[in-house]
Enzyme design. Structure first.
Site, PDB file in Angstrom:
ATOM      1  N   GLU A  94       4.041  -5.170   0.434  1.00 26.16           N
ATOM      2  CA  GLU A  94       2.849  -5.301   1.272  1.00 26.16           C
ATOM      3  C   GLU A  94       2.121  -3.964   1.224  1.00 26.16           C
ATOM      4  O   GLU A  94       2.671  -2.937   1.625  1.00 26.16           O
ATOM      5  CB  GLU A  94       3.220  -5.656   2.710  1.00 26.16           C
ATOM      6  CG  GLU A  94       2.004  -5.858   3.594  1.00 26.16           C
ATOM      7  CD  GLU A  94       2.350  -6.100   5.058  1.00 26.16           C
ATOM      8  OE1 GLU A  94       1.416  -6.130   5.876  1.00 26.16           O
ATOM      9  OE2 GLU A  94       3.561  -6.240   5.388  1.00 26.16           O
ATOM     10  N   ASP A 124      -1.335  -2.529  14.344  1.00 25.09           N
ATOM     11  CA  ASP A 124      -0.383  -1.497  13.971  1.00 25.09           C
ATOM     12  C   ASP A 124      -0.047  -0.553  15.122  1.00 25.09           C
ATOM     13  O   ASP A 124      -0.912  -0.158  15.903  1.00 25.09           O
ATOM     14  CB  ASP A 124      -0.922  -0.691  12.785  1.00 25.09           C
ATOM     15  CG  ASP A 124      -1.008  -1.534  11.527  1.00 25.09           C
ATOM     16  OD1 ASP A 124      -0.030  -2.249  11.251  1.00 25.09           O
ATOM     17  OD2 ASP A 124      -2.042  -1.482  10.837  1.00 25.09           O
TER      18      ASP A 124
END
Length: 287
Positions: free
Chosen positions: A70, A81
C-alpha cells in the site's frame, strides 16, 4: 483501422488492460493462500522522509516478503491517519514529495508486487478524475484506496478508476451497519479493507476482542478477500489477524521504523527485518 468496437484489437486490448490490476491483486492473495497463510501488505508513505530513503524502503518491502504494497501519496489533511503517518506525510511534502515523485516509486514496486495507491479524493479531483486514474494506471498501480470517498459519492472518480483498470478498494468500519456492509461487499473489487477499530491509524497494545466476529461476518458477505488494517504493530498481532483474515495490513509500525532511522540503508534494514519476522510468524502459526 479500427473504431474500437467489441471484437476489435483496440477494444480487446483495452479490456485486458482494465482487468490487469484486479487480476494481479487476486493472484497475490491466491499465491499466499496456496502457501497456507494470509497475504502481507505493508504500507509506506511515498517520499518519506525523502525520495532516496523511500526508494530504499520500497526495495526492502519487495525483497523481504511483501505480497502487495500500500503506497501512500502524501497529503496535507490525511483524515484517516494517526500522528505517525500524518507526521510522515507532512515531512514528505516538506521535502518536495508529490504525486509525480510517488509515481516513480509506484512504477519501481509494480515490477515486483501489486501496488495499491492510497490517496484522498481532493488530490484526484484537483487533477481531474480521468487524468488521475490514467496516471496511476500508467505507473503500474493495481488498485486505489480513497478513504474519504463514500461509495454513494464515488461518481465520475469511481468510474474513471475502474475504466483505467484500477480496483477501487472499499473500506469497512466496525460501526458499518450489516445491510450497508453487505451492499459494499457485493460491489467490492480487489479486496475489502476492514478497519479493525474506529480510531485513526496507529499501533495498539491489543486488537479488539470483537475482530474475529467482524472478519467472519465480512467474509460471509464478500466475494473478494478481506484484509484487516489499523492497529497491527507486532509479528504476533500480524499472525493473530492472519489466522482469521485473508490479508494483513501494517502501516504505522513500519513508518515509525523509517522515521527512527538515520540513513536510507538503516531504514531499509529495519523494515526488511520487521516484514521478514511477520512473514515467518504468520507462516509458522499455520495461517
Amino acid at each position: 483501422m479500427t473504431d474500437g468496437t467489441a471484437g476489435d484489437p483496440v477494444a480487446t486490448g483495452r479490456e485486458a488492460e482494465q482487468a490487469a490490476g484486479r487480476s494481479s491483486i487476486a493472484s497475490a492473495f491466491a499465491a499466499a493462500r496456496e502457501q497456507g497463510r494470509a497475504a502481507l501488505m505493508p504500507y509506506m508513505m511515498g517520499g518519506f522522509p525523502d525520495q532516496a530513503t523511500s526508494i530504499a524502503v520500497a526495495d526492502a518491502y519487495a525483497g523481504s516478503g511483501a505480497d502487495l504494497v500500500e503506497l501512500g501519496i502524501p497529503y496535507s489533511d490525511p483524515l484517516a491517519d494517526g500522528p505517525v503517518i500524518h507526521a510522515a506525510a507532512t515531512r514528505a511534502l516538506a521535502s518536495g514529495a508529490g504525486l509525480n515523485s510517488v509515481l516513480v516509486i509506484c512504477e519501481r514496486l509494480a515490477a515486483r508486487v501489486p501496488v495499491i495507491a492510497m490517496g484522498y479524493a481532493n488530490m484526484a479531483l484537483a487533477r481531474g478524475p480521468q487524468r488521475f486514474a490514467r496516471t496511476l494506471a500508467d505507473a503500474g498501480a493495481s488498485g486505489v484506496i480513497v478513504p474519504d470517498l463514500p461509495p454513494e459519492e464515488g461518481g465520475q472518480l469511481a468510474h474513471e478508476l475502474r475504466a483505467a483498470g484500477l480496483a477501487l478498494i472499499p473500506l469497512l468500519a466496525p460501526t458499518t451497519p450489516a445491510p450497508r456492509r453487505a451492499r459494499i461487499c457485493a460491489a467490492a473489487e480487489g479486496f475489502v479493507y476492514l478497519v479493525s477499530d474506529t480510531r485513526t491509524t496507529g499501533e495498539r497494545d491489543e486488537l479488539p476482542s470483537t475482530l474475529s466476529d467482524l472478519v467472519a461476518a465480512t467474509r460471509d458477505d464478500s466475494p473478494v478477500p478481506v484484509a484487516v488494517g489499523f492497529g497491527i504493530g507486532t509479528p504476533e498481532q500480524a499472525a493473530e489477524v492472519g489466522r482469521i483474515a485473508d490479508g494483513v495490513i501494517i502501516g504505522s509500525r513500519l513508518v515509525r521504523a523509517v522515521a527512527e532511522a538515520a540513513e536510507p540503508p538503516e531504514a531499509a534494514t529495519a523494515v526488511a527485518s520487521f516484514i521478514a519476522a511477520c512473514r515467518e510468524r504468520m507462516s509458522a502459526t499455520g495461517v
